[in-house]
Design an enzyme around this catalytic site. Structure first.
Site, PDB file in Angstrom:
ATOM      1  CG  ASP A 102      -2.211   0.575   0.960  1.00 20.48           C
ATOM      2  OD1 ASP A 102      -2.232   1.499   0.083  1.00 20.48           O
ATOM      3  OD2 ASP A 102      -3.333   0.372   1.749  1.00 20.48           O
ATOM      4  CG  ASP A 144      -9.471   1.897  -0.902  1.00 20.05           C
ATOM      5  OD1 ASP A 144      -8.848   1.024  -1.125  1.00 20.05           O
ATOM      6  OD2 ASP A 144      -8.920   2.762  -0.200  1.00 20.05           O
TER       7      ASP A 144
HETATM    8  C1  DGJ Z   1      -6.038   1.482   1.805  1.00 24.85           C
HETATM    9  C2  DGJ Z   1      -6.388   0.442   0.737  1.00 24.85           C
HETATM   10  O1  DGJ Z   1      -6.615   0.813  -0.457  1.00 24.85           O
HETATM   11  C3  DGJ Z   1      -7.336  -0.620   1.553  1.00 24.85           C
HETATM   12  O2  DGJ Z   1      -7.766  -1.468   0.670  1.00 24.85           O
HETATM   13  C4  DGJ Z   1      -6.606  -1.163   2.756  1.00 24.85           C
HETATM   14  O3  DGJ Z   1      -5.746  -2.032   2.502  1.00 24.85           O
HETATM   15  C5  DGJ Z   1      -6.383   0.061   3.638  1.00 24.85           C
HETATM   16  N1  DGJ Z   1      -5.444   1.027   3.159  1.00 24.85           N
HETATM   17  C6  DGJ Z   1      -5.496  -0.371   5.025  1.00 24.85           C
HETATM   18  O4  DGJ Z   1      -5.075   0.429   5.711  1.00 24.85           O
END
Ligand code: DGJ
Length: 688
Positions: free
Chosen positions: A435, A492
């Protein structure tokens, strides 16, 4: 004094680039659909001869691969550099070339400029490198500059935001510069690094279209300029002024595509480029597994008993890889602390991750783990021990309560390499979700070089571990990051309705095999919408499928739908992972439709998603594409069980499969049964 003209041609499937030079930097004489192999390039050059008239200088300055301010070029130069605080005005001469690599030199200034062209799949990759005998400060270096199409009226590029990636923007070509610049240190949600340049009248399936993608993750600039002469130039490069003084500067590869079959020809050239040439697959023979990711089920609340039960239910739905998301390390109970402390949290996992991994494996799944190595919270042991490792000013504005480590530092990279290696050595992990949740406090190309170096080292040390690139969803999607990873977390947003649109527009770059898509919770956590399980399931099944809800919330009926769709996905993944995604021209603005066509053209699947109520009362026919007009295709509705009683006519498929010619399917189209908004028809076709 100009010398005799020299010509070179570079041919990729479907496109030709012709370069010419009179002794200076070569320029593109022609870039467009493939030219006949015997084309007389001198005649082409005559055809391109430019007029001179009143109100202009006596000869048009060359629009070369790097237009030079020193030659009276009337637009944005391809190189802006300073030495000892003074601007440089080089005048390059072509020194050597083998027809694909062109090295130019300005001896007075001690500068060399090299252009490198390579055919990669159906694209041409074009790079520039500048070398200087003495240190210079570079403000802008363009990848090889190409002319914009004269017949085009529009520039089609992209914007986006968190949970709203890949939004298509259309701007007219007009006098002056259309500029897009990503200055946040990532390729970014805001200005993803690709653009399409259609000729007038082009659609998804028809017409001539040009497209470019800049394969760099650290922020870029794109300039599409209409010059006073009417000529058009397109420049791409790293975001301006993001590099430290030095003696060597490379651009990233700029990938070029040309199509005579509409946007789809360029989209599939990029999809194939990424899938077949850019991404390296650790185990190409292993089918892409169905994922389960626990983020939206438990967030930071990790509990072995709960996650074990979730894993059991996920496996029963068809999951083949279980990904433990954020919350397993340091004292990470929320997003305010612990980034940087990549040690298992013994409060939550007293015996480490091994018991969960054993359990997941017993259920027939492999195990993946979330990390965010580039980041650090001030509330972490790492930040307390090494405040000097943090990038940017101390009083910077934080993003998600976090800061960024200075990845240009070998010491920082070594530390992260050691931490991640220990995790991968001590635990059976075959997948990292990597991430990157904040913008950089200062945009700096060295940071991107640093992350590439770290990823390269990890890939070398752990060649069987796959990596997913996530940056608050789709904030870092480009060929640079995909050369070191295998999947992107596109958004997301697990809202299937939003995803329908995002996936459709992202197909202008991304193939199915790298595009993650998960079935989210019944009430979507990012939109508040309640979406039926069928819609959620089919939208995830359009791409690399996964689940991301708490399976304990599912009714028996919902679980049955998920099992059925996941099993359909598995039955078809062997050909769909290599399929082209063709966006269909829908006559009904409420329908977003695509056709995934197998490499051999013998089978396809159409997803026709109804995004909202239609303007008119009856469905309009949907035209397919890319089929053999002479061939017969057996077509069938995969989800006939979703027919609603308000569909009362005798539309196609009501009574079973049909056999229709490619010509009928492409020229007349299919009239699909009436459907509710937020539903998807799935149609399979097979050549007879
Ligand atoms: C942002 C990501 O896009 C989510 O899918 C998730 O992994 C969160 N971070 C976790 O903090």
């Amino acid at each position: 004094m100009s010398e005799a003209l020299q010509f070179w041609r570079i041919d990729a499937p479907g496109q030709t680039l012709v370069l010419s030079s009179d002794g200076g930097i070569p320029g593109a004489l022609y870039w467009g659909p493939a030219l006949h192999p015997q084309t007389d390039l001198a005649a082409l050059s005559h055809a391109c001869e430019q007029e001179v008239t009143g109100g202009m200088i006596d000869r048009l300055p060359p629009l070369s691969l790097c237009p030079e301010a020193s030659r009276s070029f009337e637009g944005q130069p391809g190189l802006v550099a300073y030495r000892d605080g003074k601007p440089l005005y080089p005048r390059f001469r072509l020194e050597v070339t083998d027809g694909t690599e062109f090295t130019c030199r300005d001896n007075d200034l001690g500068l060399s400029l090299t252009f490198l062209f390579e055919v990669v799949g159906q694209t041409i990759s074009a790079k520039a490198t500048l070398e200087s005998d003495a240190e210079i400060t570079l403000h802008h270096l363009a990848a090889p500059v190409l002319p914009g199409p004269q017949m085009g009226q529009e520039i089609v590029d992209f914007s986006g935001r968190w949970i709203g990636e890949f939004q298509v923007e259309r701007a007219p070509w007009r006098a002056g510069i259309h500029k897009r610049e990503a200055r946040t240190g990532r390729s970014g949600h805001e200005h993803p690094p690709q653009a399409y340049f259609p000729e007038a009248g082009a659609s998804n399936t028809q017409g001539t279209v040009f497209a470019m993608h800049y394969g760099w993750s650290g922020g870029h600039v794109m300039l599409a300029e209409e010059l006073p002469s009417g000529r058009r130039q397109i420049q791409w490069g790293h975001a301006c002024g993001t590099r430290a003084a030095g003696t060597r500067f490379d651009t990233a590869p700029l990938y070029l595509a040309v199509s005579q079959s509409g946007f789809n020809g360029c989209a599939t050239a990029f999809q194939r480029l990424l899938r077949d040439h850019v991404v390296t697959w650790p185990k190409p023979e292993t089918p892409r597994p169905v994922h389960y990711n626990c983020w939206e089920a438990v967030y930071f609340d990790h509990d072995m008993a709960v996650l074990s039960e979730i894993a059991e239910q996920a496996a029963a739905l068809g999951a083949e890889r279980f990904v433990l998301d954020d919350g397993w390390f340091g004292r990470r109970d929320d997003d305010t602390s612990s980034l940087g402390d990549w040690e298992i949290d013994r409060r939550k996992w007293p015996d480490g991750l091994t018991p969960l991994i054993n359990h997941v494996e017993r259920l027939g799944m492999t195990f993946g783990l979330w990390v965010e190595p580039e980041m650090v919270n001030l509330d972490s042991d790492l930040a307390r021990a090494h405040p000097d490792w943090i990038l940017g000013p101390q009083d910077q504005i934080e993003g998600r309560q976090q800061r960024v480590l200075d990845l240009s530092s070998p010491e920082v990279r070594d530390h992260l390499f050691r931490k991640l290696s220990a995790l991968l050595q001590d635990n059976r992990i075959d997948y990292l979700k990597w991430d990157h949740n904040r913008l950089l406090p200062i945009a700096d190309a060295a940071q991107t070089e640093g992350i590439y170096a770290l990823l390269r080292d990890l890939r070398r040390a752990f060649p069987n571990v796959e990596i997913e690139s996530c940056a608050s969803g789709g904030g870092r999607i480009d060929a640079g990051i995909l050369s070191l990873t295998q999947r992107v977390w596109l958004s997301d947003s697990n809202d299937a309705l939003e995803r329908l649109r995002i996936q459709h527009d992202a197909a202008l770059l991304l193939p199915m095999s790298v595009t993650g898509s998960h079935v989210g919770p019944r009430v979507c956590h990012t939109s508040g919408r309640t979406i039926d399980i069928r819609m959620r399931a089919w939208i995830a099944a359009q791409r690399h499928m996964g689940f991301e809800m708490d399976p304990r919330e599912l009714t028996d009926e919902e679980a049955e739908v998920l099992k059925r769709v996941a099993s359909w996905w598995k039955d078809n993944r062997h050909w769909r992972m290599q399929a082209d995604i063709l966006r269909l021209d829908s006559a009904d603005a409420s329908v977003i439709a695509e056709q995934q066509l197998a490499m051999d053209g013998n089978r396809f699947v159409v997803f026709a998603g109804k995004a909202r109520s239609a303007h008119q009362i009856m469905p309009r026919p949907l035209r397919l594409t890319g089929l053999d007009p002479e061939a017969l295709y057996r077509i069938d509705l995969v989800n006939r069980d979703e027919l609603h009683h308000l569909s009362r006519g005798n539309t196609a498929f009501k009574d079973g499969p049909l056999v229709l010619s490619g010509q009928i399917l492409m020229q007349q189209g299919l009239t699909l049964p009436w459907q509710f908004p937020e539903t998807v028809w799935v149609i399979e076709g097979e050549r007879q």
